[in-house]
Design an enzyme around this catalytic site. Structure first.
Site, PDB file in Angstrom:
ATOM      1  CD  GLN A 194      -3.746  -4.999   6.116  1.00  0.00           C
ATOM      2  OE1 GLN A 194      -3.541  -4.023   5.415  1.00  0.00           O
ATOM      3  NE2 GLN A 194      -4.370  -6.067   5.666  1.00  0.00           N
ATOM      4  CE  LYS A 202      -3.810  -2.516   1.911  1.00  0.00           C
ATOM      5  NZ  LYS A 202      -4.418  -3.145   3.055  1.00  0.00           N
ATOM      6  CG  ASP A 215     -10.377  -1.167   3.877  1.00  0.00           C
ATOM      7  OD1 ASP A 215     -10.103  -1.436   2.691  1.00  0.00           O
ATOM      8  OD2 ASP A 215      -9.734  -1.586   4.850  1.00  0.00           O
TER       9      ASP A 215
END
Ligand code: NDP
Length: 284
Positions: free
Chosen positions: A97, A53, A120
Site C-alpha cells: 500500500q 481489499k 497493481d
C-alpha cells in the site's frame, strides 16, 4: 440528460462473476487465489483501503493475508517480507500500500515484487508489457475505466479521447489503454495552456487530476462521454470528483458519478488481477 455509468452495479456484477470463476478454479485445480497486502505505518486513508481489499477478498472467496507493519520498519525488513511472499505458493498477488513512510524507497520495493505477483501492475516489467500491448495485468484504475466503458456499450474506436492528468498510476496508462482500443488520444496536464480548447475536442473525456469541479460545462462537447476519476473532499467534507457534475451532466451522453463511478472499480480490478495471477500460477 446523460446516462449515469453505475460503477457500483458494474463492480458488483464483476465480483459475482469472479466468485463463480474462483469456485471453478478451486474445484478443477484446487487453487484458491491468495492476495497479500502490506501496509507500513498508520495512514488512516490507507488503512481504510486495506480493510476494503480484505473485505473484497472475503466476498469473492479469495484467501488473504494482511501485514500491518510499524512506521519504523526498515527497507531490509520490508524487502525480506516481499521475498517471503514471492516464494509463498498460497499467495498469487502482492500489494504494497502506497504511500510508504518517507524513509523507505517505494521504487526499490516495487522492483522487489515478482512481476508475476505484481497485481497493481506497477513493476517496470509490467509497465513495459502494457506499452507493447502484451500484458497479463493492467493497472487497476485505468483498467476499471475501460471496463466501465465496455459494459456501458461505449466504443472508443476512432473516437477523440482526451485524458487530463499524466500520472504513472492513472493518466499515462489510461492513455495507452485508450490507444490500444483504437482511440485517437491526447494527454493534457498542468502545462497545457488552454485546457478547455483541448477537452472540448473529446468524444471521450477521462479526468484524473485531483482538483474538485475543475471541468465545467463550457469545457465539454455536446454528447461526450465523461469519466471522472478524481476523488476530492469539498468544503463541506463531501466526496466529489474533478468534474462539476451539475454543469456537465446536462450536456453529455454518459457520465460517471462520484462517488459510485470509477471508485468501486479499482479494488474490483485488483481482485481481477489476483484471479488472473492464480489462474496463471506456475505458467510463464
Ligand atoms: P497525481 O497528483 O499523481 O497527478 C495529477 C495530474 O493532474 C498530473 O499529471 C498533473 O499535471 C495534472 N494536473 C494538475 N493540475 C492540473 C491542471 N490545472 N490542469 C491540467 N492538469 C493538471 O494524481 P493521480 O493521477 O494519482 O490521481 C488523480 C486523481 O484521481 C486524484 O483525485 C486521486 O484521488 C484520484 N484517484 C482515484 C482513484 C479511484 O480509485 N477512483 C485511484 C487513483 C487516483 P503535471 O504532471 O503537469 O503536474
Amino acid at each position: 440528460m446523460a446516462q449515469l455509468i453505475n460503477g457500483k452495479q458494474i463492480s458488483a456484477d464483476m465480483r459475482a462473476e469472479m466468485a463463480e470463476e474462483c469456485r471453478k478454479l478451486q474445484a478443477e485445480k484446487g487453487i484458491t487465489p491468495g492476495l497479500a497486502v502490506i501496509i507500513v505505518g498508520e495512514d488512516p486513508a490507507s488503512q481504510v483501503y486495506v480493510r476494503n481489499k480484505k473485505k473484497a477478498c472475503e466476498e469473492i472467496g479469495f484467501y488473504s493475508e494482511t501485514y500491518e507493519l510499524p512506521a519504523e520498519t526498515s527497507q531490509k525488513q520490508l524487502e525480506g517480507l516481499v521475498d517471503e511472499l514471492n516464494a509463498n505458493p498460497k499467495i498469487h498477488g502482492i500489494l504494497v500500500q502506497l504511500p510508504l513512510p518517507a524513509h523507505l524507497d517505494s521504487n526499490a520495493i516495487l522492483l522487489h515484487i515478482d512481476p508475476k505477483k505484481d497485481v497493481d501492475a506497477f513493476h517496470p516489467t509490467n509497465v513495459g508489457h502494457i506499452m507493447i500491448g502484451d500484458y497479463t495485468f493492467l493497472p487497476c484504475t485505468p483498467a476499471g475505466v475501460m471496463e466501465l466503458l465496455k459494459r456501458s456499450g461505449v466504443s472508443v474506436s476512432g473516437k477523440n479521447c482526451v485524458v487530463v492528468g499524466r500520472s504513472n498510476i492513472v493518466g499515462k496508462p489510461q492513455a495507452m489503454l485508450l490507444l490500444q482500443a483504437n482511440g485517437t488520444v491526447t494527454i493534457a496536464h498542468s502545462k497545457t495552456p488552454d485546457l478547455g480548447a483541448v477537452t472540448r475536442t473529446a468524444d471521450v473525456l477521462v479526468v484524473a487530476v485531483g482538483r474538485a469541479g475543475m471541468i465545467t460545462g463550457d469545457m465539454v462537447k455536446e454528447g461526450a462521454v465523461v469519466i471522472d476519476v478524481g476523488m476530492n473532499r469539498n468544503a463541506e467534507g463531501k466526496l466529489c470528483g474533478d468534474v462539476d457534475f451539475a454543469s456537465v451532466e446536462p450536456k453529455v451522453s454518459f457520465i460517471t458519478p462520484v462517488p459510485g463511478g470509477v471508485g468501486p472499480m479499482t479494488i474490483t480490478m485488483l481482485m481481477r488481477n489476483t484471479l488472473t495471477a492464480a489462474e496463471r500460477y506456475g505458467k510463464n
